[in-house]
Scaffold this active site. Structure first.
Site, PDB file in Angstrom:
ATOM      1  N   CYS A  67       0.759  -1.187   0.133  1.00  0.00           N
ATOM      2  CA  CYS A  67      -0.078  -0.028  -0.057  1.00  0.00           C
ATOM      3  C   CYS A  67       0.818   1.361  -0.044  1.00  0.00           C
ATOM      4  O   CYS A  67       1.946   1.344   0.690  1.00  0.00           O
ATOM      5  CB  CYS A  67      -0.896  -0.129   1.273  1.00  0.00           C
ATOM      6  N   CYS A  71       0.625   4.596   7.161  1.00  0.00           N
ATOM      7  CA  CYS A  71      -0.164   4.549   8.364  1.00  0.00           C
ATOM      8  C   CYS A  71       0.757   3.778   9.188  1.00  0.00           C
ATOM      9  O   CYS A  71       1.148   2.343   9.046  1.00  0.00           O
ATOM     10  CB  CYS A  71      -1.269   3.509   8.241  1.00  0.00           C
ATOM     11  N   CYS A  74       0.395  -0.066  10.531  1.00  0.00           N
ATOM     12  CA  CYS A  74      -0.069  -1.183   9.414  1.00  0.00           C
ATOM     13  C   CYS A  74       0.883  -1.975   8.950  1.00  0.00           C
ATOM     14  O   CYS A  74       2.226  -1.529   8.663  1.00  0.00           O
ATOM     15  CB  CYS A  74      -0.674  -0.528   8.277  1.00  0.00           C
ATOM     16  N   CYS A 111     -17.150  -8.521   4.903  1.00  0.00           N
ATOM     17  CA  CYS A 111     -16.281  -7.109   4.665  1.00  0.00           C
ATOM     18  C   CYS A 111     -15.107  -7.689   3.794  1.00  0.00           C
ATOM     19  O   CYS A 111     -14.327  -8.738   3.801  1.00  0.00           O
ATOM     20  CB  CYS A 111     -15.938  -6.851   6.184  1.00  0.00           C
ATOM     21  N   CYS A 142     -19.811  -5.189   3.156  1.00  0.00           N
ATOM     22  CA  CYS A 142     -18.971  -3.962   3.450  1.00  0.00           C
ATOM     23  C   CYS A 142     -17.703  -4.113   2.710  1.00  0.00           C
ATOM     24  O   CYS A 142     -17.140  -5.113   2.302  1.00  0.00           O
ATOM     25  CB  CYS A 142     -18.750  -3.935   4.905  1.00  0.00           C
ATOM     26  N   CYS A 202     -19.207   2.708   8.291  1.00  0.00           N
ATOM     27  CA  CYS A 202     -18.532   1.847   9.297  1.00  0.00           C
ATOM     28  C   CYS A 202     -17.189   2.894   9.443  1.00  0.00           C
ATOM     29  O   CYS A 202     -16.449   3.027   8.625  1.00  0.00           O
ATOM     30  CB  CYS A 202     -18.147   0.613   8.787  1.00  0.00           C
ATOM     31  N   ARG A 274     -17.892  -2.222  17.384  1.00  0.00           N
ATOM     32  CA  ARG A 274     -17.089  -3.298  17.200  1.00  0.00           C
ATOM     33  C   ARG A 274     -16.002  -3.642  17.772  1.00  0.00           C
ATOM     34  O   ARG A 274     -15.229  -2.762  17.603  1.00  0.00           O
ATOM     35  CB  ARG A 274     -17.097  -3.787  15.689  1.00  0.00           C
TER      36      ARG A 274
HETATM   37  S1  SF4 Z   1      -4.133   0.951   6.772  1.00  0.00           S
HETATM   38 FE1  SF4 Z   1      -2.574  -0.172   5.924  1.00  0.00          FE
HETATM   39  S2  SF4 Z   1      -3.669  -0.808   3.872  1.00  0.00           S
HETATM   40 FE2  SF4 Z   1      -5.088   0.911   4.822  1.00  0.00          FE
HETATM   41  S3  SF4 Z   1      -4.444   2.781   3.608  1.00  0.00           S
HETATM   42 FE3  SF4 Z   1      -3.064   2.512   5.822  1.00  0.00          FE
HETATM   43  S4  SF4 Z   1      -1.075   1.393   5.021  1.00  0.00           S
HETATM   44 FE4  SF4 Z   1      -2.643   1.068   3.528  1.00  0.00          FE
END
Ligand code: SF4
Length: 333
Positions: A67, A71, A74, A111, A142, A202, A274
């Site tokens: 990705c 984040c 993650c 989901c 979802c 959500c 949740r």
């Molecule tokens: S949480 Fe992970 S998968 Fe989702 S946008 Fe952020 S880096 Fe990408």
């Protein structure tokens, strides 16, 4: 303080004014003696839901890893050396087959999550076919695909997508400490697009990112004070991922976590709250208190995207001990 809050105890929302929740109000509630907080949260819960029914969702990663977003929590970010192997978007038929199995296992909502900043036009056809296919099984659908334009939101709604997940993650103040590749305002814009397209929302967040109690309360206030609060509010407990920015983040205090669940229930009386990621690190007793405080939705299955989740046997045993039952489709919403 107690008198003030007791006076509103019969109302649905405990919101003294009926208008937007104020920070001071939310902080007062959060800081109540634990027993008072739980009593109030459970009273709100009981007034709005069957207190012994828990909605069960199954989450499938339809496109894992690589990705573009950063984040800090993650495992799927290309910015973090987590060792996760990226995969392509799954075949539509395979997704529908997995949904069929989830339905047979008792899940009512399916989901589907893709590790994208936002879906590309070339992916939309497959994604829309997944929505139609899963919906045709009689399940709620979802998706979480990253940021959406209004046109993408409308296309998903047209295909029959019931819910779109897009977490605000944390408070606006703290957001930039965790994610730099998009802004808090971007998150809210996608949530508005989803709502404008007619889908249910959500949206929740994560505890354990290094945020303060005030950040947790602010995050819940952002959600509760949306023009329409989210129908589903996932509250995650960070699973520290080796290689990620938050690999060594300290554990969340369980009492603080339960207080946050209770506040979410009080601020958003009719939402499904949740208990999401992190249940593998929660004792049965902690989960039981979360359910008492108003959590009424979980993810079932051994994995949550790339993280571990309690197995179905373990959840069935816990439900048996607590006298909980799966919520039927369409209950209380
Ligand atoms: S949480 Fe992970 S998968 Fe989702 S946008 Fe952020 S880096 Fe990408």
């Amino acid at each position: 303080m107690l008198t003030e809050i007791n006076e509103t105890a019969d109302s649905d929302t405990f919101c003294a004014t009926g208008a937007a929740w104020m920070v001071e109000e939310a902080e007062k509630i959060y800081n109540l003696p634990f027993n008072d907080l739980l009593f109030r949260a459970h009273s709100v819960h009981r007034a709005n839901f069957d207190p012994n029914a828990v909605q069960m969702s199954r989450l499938l990663s339809i496109k894992t890893g690589g990705c573009a977003e950063d984040c800090g929590y993650c495992s799927q970010s290309a910015h973090a050396p987590t060792g996760l192997k990226a995969s392509k978007l799954m075949e539509v038929e395979r997704v529908i087959e997995e949904a069929r199995k989830a339905k047979a296992g008792g899940a009512t909502r399916y989901c589907m999550g893709a590790a994208w900043r936002s879906p590309k036009d070339r992916d939309m056809e497959a994604v829309l076919a997944m929505v139609r296919g899963v919906r045709s099984l009689g399940m709620e659908t979802c998706m979480t695909l990253g940021m959406l334009t209004l046109a993408q939101s409308a296309a998903l709604a047209e295909a029959g997508l019931d819910y779109y997940n897009h977490n605000v993650d944390t408070s606006e103040r703290f957001y930039g400490e965790i994610i730099t590749t998009r802004t808090f305002a971007d998150r809210l814009e996608t949530l508005a697009n989803v709502r404008d397209a007619g889908m249910k929302v959500c949206a929740g967040g994560i505890l354990g990112l290094g945020e303060t109690t005030e950040d947790r309360i602010a995050m819940l206030l952002t959600l509760a004070n949306l023009p329409v609060p989210p129908e589903s509010v996932p509250i995650n407990m960070l699973i520290p991922i080796p290689g990620s920015k938050l690999a060594d983040a300290p554990a969340v205090d369980p009492i603080d976590f339960i207080r946050t669940i209770a506040l979410a229930r009080i601020l958003m009386p009719r939402s499904h709250v949740r208990l999401s990621a992190g249940r593998t690190d929660m004792s049965d007793e902690m989960q039981a208190l979360c359910f008492f405080a108003g959590a009424n939705s979980i993810f079932v299955g051994e994995t949550l995207l790339t993280a571990d989740n309690p197995g179905e046997d373990k959840d069935a045993a816990l439900f048996g001990r607590l006298g909980l039952k799966p919520m039927q489709l369409g209950a209380a919403e």
